[in-house]
Design an enzyme around this catalytic site. Structure first.
Site, PDB file in Angstrom:
ATOM      1  CB  THR A  48     -10.867  32.060  41.842  1.00  0.00           C
ATOM      2  OG1 THR A  48     -11.710  33.165  42.204  1.00  0.00           O
ATOM      3  CG2 THR A  48     -10.080  32.403  40.598  1.00  0.00           C
ATOM      4  CD  GLU A  49     -16.418  32.048  43.435  1.00  0.00           C
ATOM      5  OE1 GLU A  49     -17.133  32.513  44.330  1.00  0.00           O
ATOM      6  OE2 GLU A  49     -15.451  31.302  43.660  1.00  0.00           O
ATOM      7  CG  ASN A  50     -12.402  35.685  39.514  1.00  0.00           C
ATOM      8  OD1 ASN A  50     -12.101  34.762  40.254  1.00  0.00           O
ATOM      9  ND2 ASN A  50     -11.554  36.646  39.219  1.00  0.00           N
TER      10      ASN A  50
END
Length: 223
Positions: A48-50
């Site tokens: 997940t890009e976070n």
């Protein structure tokens, strides 16, 4: 025609195509549920890009740790080997071509593989966000979406009419009616619901559906 796959069945079907050991980004919405349905003997590494790599399915209600969330602000679980990192490092993974698959939602998909999934017009969200990086950074881009809009209009089209996220980027689409590949600028029908005729499916699709050999039935369990 009332028979349609449920959202969880759509997520289950998409999960069946993920190879063991693949690095996979799951987009916000329907794609998030894919993490729940890894086939026996296979384990994908979800990104997940976070800033999390290797997270698991959503926790049971009441068991959430709200310090552990995905890009859609949904609670996730962690597994042995899970890694946490800076947002910039996360996008270096995306832009550096280190993801095998990105699975995203969509408002529209065009037969040439164009994707519109971030804005429905002037009142939509103000920026495309990380999806633009994902569709051109991942080695393969798949979409999970309803086959039609809430008012019955096709979402699979000859050309997108909404603002684009990426051009020529989508390779496979999972809908609540069918599984469709995009090859050579054409929609190639691979699977459909058994109760749905090809003519009925075509009437719900905004571009011509092509076939390349036999079209299989989707056999999704009750999940």
């Amino acid at each position: 025609m009332n028979a349609r796959l449920t959202p969880t069945q759509m997520a289950w079907r998409a999960a069946q195509d993920i190879a063991d050991g693949a690095y996979v980004n799951l987009g916000i919405g329907l794609p998030e549920m894919v993490a729940k349905f890894q086939p026996p003997g296979r384990e994908a590494i979800f990104h997940t890009e976070n800033g999390i790599l290797g997270f698991g399915k959503a926790p049971e209600p009441g068991q959430e740790d709200w310090d552990l969330i995905n890009a859609g602000k949904k609670a996730v679980t962690i597994k042995p080997g899970t890694a946490f990192f800076h947002h910039a490092d996360s996008f270096a993974m995306v832009r550096g071509g280190h993801l095998d698959v990105a699975i995203l939602g969509a408002y529209q998909v065009a037969e040439k593989g164009d994707l519109a999934n971030w804005s429905t017009g002037p009142k939509g969200v103000p920026a495309v966000g990380g999806a633009m990086d994902l569709v051109h950074g991942a080695k393969q881009v798949a979409v999970i979406t309803e086959h039609t809009t809430k008012d019955g209009k096709p979402k699979l089209l000859e050309a997108c009419t909404l603002p684009l996220t990426g051009v020529g980027c989508v390779t496979r689409v999972y809908t609540n009616l069918a599984v469709i590949d995009i090859e050579g600028g054409r929609f190639i029908l691979r699977e459909k619901l058994a109760a749905l005729s090809l003519d009925e499916l075509q009437s719900l699709t905004g571009a011509r559906l092509h076939t390349d050999g036999a079209v299989a039935d989707i056999n999704a369990p009750e999940v």
